[in-house]
Design an enzyme around this catalytic site. Structure first.
Site, PDB file in Angstrom:
ATOM      1  N   LYS A  52       0.796  -1.225   0.000  1.00  0.00           N
ATOM      2  CA  LYS A  52       0.000   0.000   0.000  1.00  0.00           C
ATOM      3  C   LYS A  52       0.832   1.281   0.000  1.00  0.00           C
ATOM      4  CE  LYS A  52      -4.470  -1.260   0.337  1.00  0.00           C
ATOM      5  NZ  LYS A  52      -5.567  -0.715  -0.486  1.00  0.00           N
ATOM      6  N   SER A 302       0.792 -10.069  -0.372  1.00  0.00           N
ATOM      7  CA  SER A 302       0.543  -8.624  -0.409  1.00  0.00           C
ATOM      8  C   SER A 302       0.859  -7.883   0.874  1.00  0.00           C
ATOM      9  CB  SER A 302      -0.919  -8.357  -0.799  1.00  0.00           C
ATOM     10  OG  SER A 302      -1.799  -9.012   0.096  1.00  0.00           O
TER      11      SER A 302
END
Length: 402
Positions: A52, A302
């Site tokens: 992110k 992720s």
């Protein structure tokens, strides 16, 4: 969004973000079978523990001086919050982060450690999102959307740029999906470089809004979500991301929570890598991807921001589901020597006791018997079956606890 925007994003953020490694996994390659080779793109090793940061930094660095002066605000359950807080602190601007009250303490504290001002509001992401939008209007701060923004998507797309730089001949990229920003950026870049690359998106069964939208060719929002993979638990997919996904993603897969937990445990045991539940959704999907043989598959890990208490509970759950731990109750006569008999039996069976508890209240005959609750380490389901049979032969009735 196009490949040029992603290349520009990489130039914008490459001085800060880590070019995370791609690791070949013999273990997951064997699990996948059919001659496939599985590689792990380890965004759990990113500076803030997740991909992110890429989108947040790209977005924030491209704000005007006036916008930076008014600060930024975002809503997030964790990883986006940390990315925005880190990027804003780096650029010396104020960041207000609205997080649900249910956000794990680790992610709240990490966001504050990165310099963000945290406001806890509501039980769910949607509650925090509405509050963040209100603050953005009231204070004139720029709202940094977690996924439905081209500059955010372009920043996340730099993961795809790195994958094709590190493994140019990869055939398939498997990506967890929440709102869709990550897979949007990756798919645009990958398809521009090699249109034959297959892009596979993954969601949990209990939060599969994008999968349903993809299948029905229209945006579908969920009334509720229920999954342990909170990082990809999004009720309403993005409009921009849905459009990109509809044009560039080849296949969608849904995975069960118990499979996610199992792959989390394998990653930890075999690769010594810590990941969050949403971060291993790509690994959980390997068996469900259609018609793959002799392919090089990149699974995106992720994120790795998982609370240690939660990790401990998941590990325990994983051990139980794999037959590595067996918990059972057995009713004994409340007289001397019974515990020794049980202990001797377990010793002969090679079962290591890790917890033992007397509970007279649970016994059917509370005045003459006691319920002994036992947790043992085992070597699999065959071993558990031998324990059950041995206890029955010795005259004990076993009551499995879970």
């Amino acid at each position: 969004m196009n490949i040029e925007q992603i290349q520009d994003a990489y130039e914008t953020i490459k001085d800060v973000v880590v070019k995370t490694p791609i690791l070949y996994s013999p273990v997951f390659s064997e699990m996948c079978g059919n001659g496939n080779k599985v590689y792990l793109k380890c965004e759990n090793l990113q500076t803030t523990g997740a991909y992110k940061l890429r989108g947040a930094l790209n977005k924030i660095r491209k704000l005007t001086a006036e916008q930076k002066g008014r600060g930024v605000v975002c809503a997030s359950a964790g990883n986006h919050a940390q990315g925005v807080a880190y990027a804003a602190t780096l650029e010396k601007i104020n960041a207000t982060i609205v997080m649900p009250e249910t956000t794990p303490y680790l992610k709240v504290q990490a966001t504050m450690d990165f310099g963000g001002k945290v406001i806890l509001h509501g039980k769910f992401f949607d509650d925090a999102y509405k509050k963040a939008c209100e603050l953005s209007q009231q204070e004139g701060a720029t709202f940094i959307h977690p996924f439905d923004d081209e500059e955010i998507m372009a920043g996340q797309g730099t993961v795809g740029l790195e994958i094709l730089d590190q493994l140019p001949d990869c055939d398939i990229i498997v990506v967890p999906i929440g709102g869709g920003g990550l897979i949007s950026g990756i798919s645009v870049y990958a398809k521009a470089i090699n249109p034959n690359i297959k892009i596979v998106g993954v969601q949990a069964y209990g939060a599969s809004a994008m999968v349903k939208s993809f299948q029905e060719h229209r945006l579908i929002a969920l009334d509720s979500i229920a999954t342990i993979a909170e990082g990809i638990a999004v009720k309403s997919p993005g409009k921009l991301t849905f459009e990109v996904i509809s044009n560039y993603v080849d296949e969608m897969v849904r995975v069960k929570d118990n499979v996610i937990v199992d792959k989390l445990l394998v990653l930890l045991e075999k690769h010594k890598l810590v990941a969050e539940t949403s971060g291993v959704a790509s690994l959980a999907a390997l068996k469900d991807i259609k018609n793959i043989q002799d392919k090089k598959i990149v699974c995106l890990i992720s994120g790795g921001n998982i609370d240690m208490l939660n990790l401990s509970a998941l590990i325990n759950s994983g051990f139980v589901s794999r037959g590595r731990i067996f918990c059972f109750g057995v009713e004994l006569a409340n007289i001397p020597g019974q515990l020794l008999n049980v202990s001797t039996l377990l010793t002969k069976l090679g079962a290591n006791v890790i917890r033992l508890e007397h509970n007279q209240a649970k016994a059917r005959n509370k005045y003459q018997n006691v319920q002994l609750e036992i947790t043992v380490e085992t070597n699999g389901f065959a071993h558990i079956q031998r324990i059950k049979e041995a206890f029955e032969e010795a005259g004990y009735f076993i009551n499995p606890q879970y």
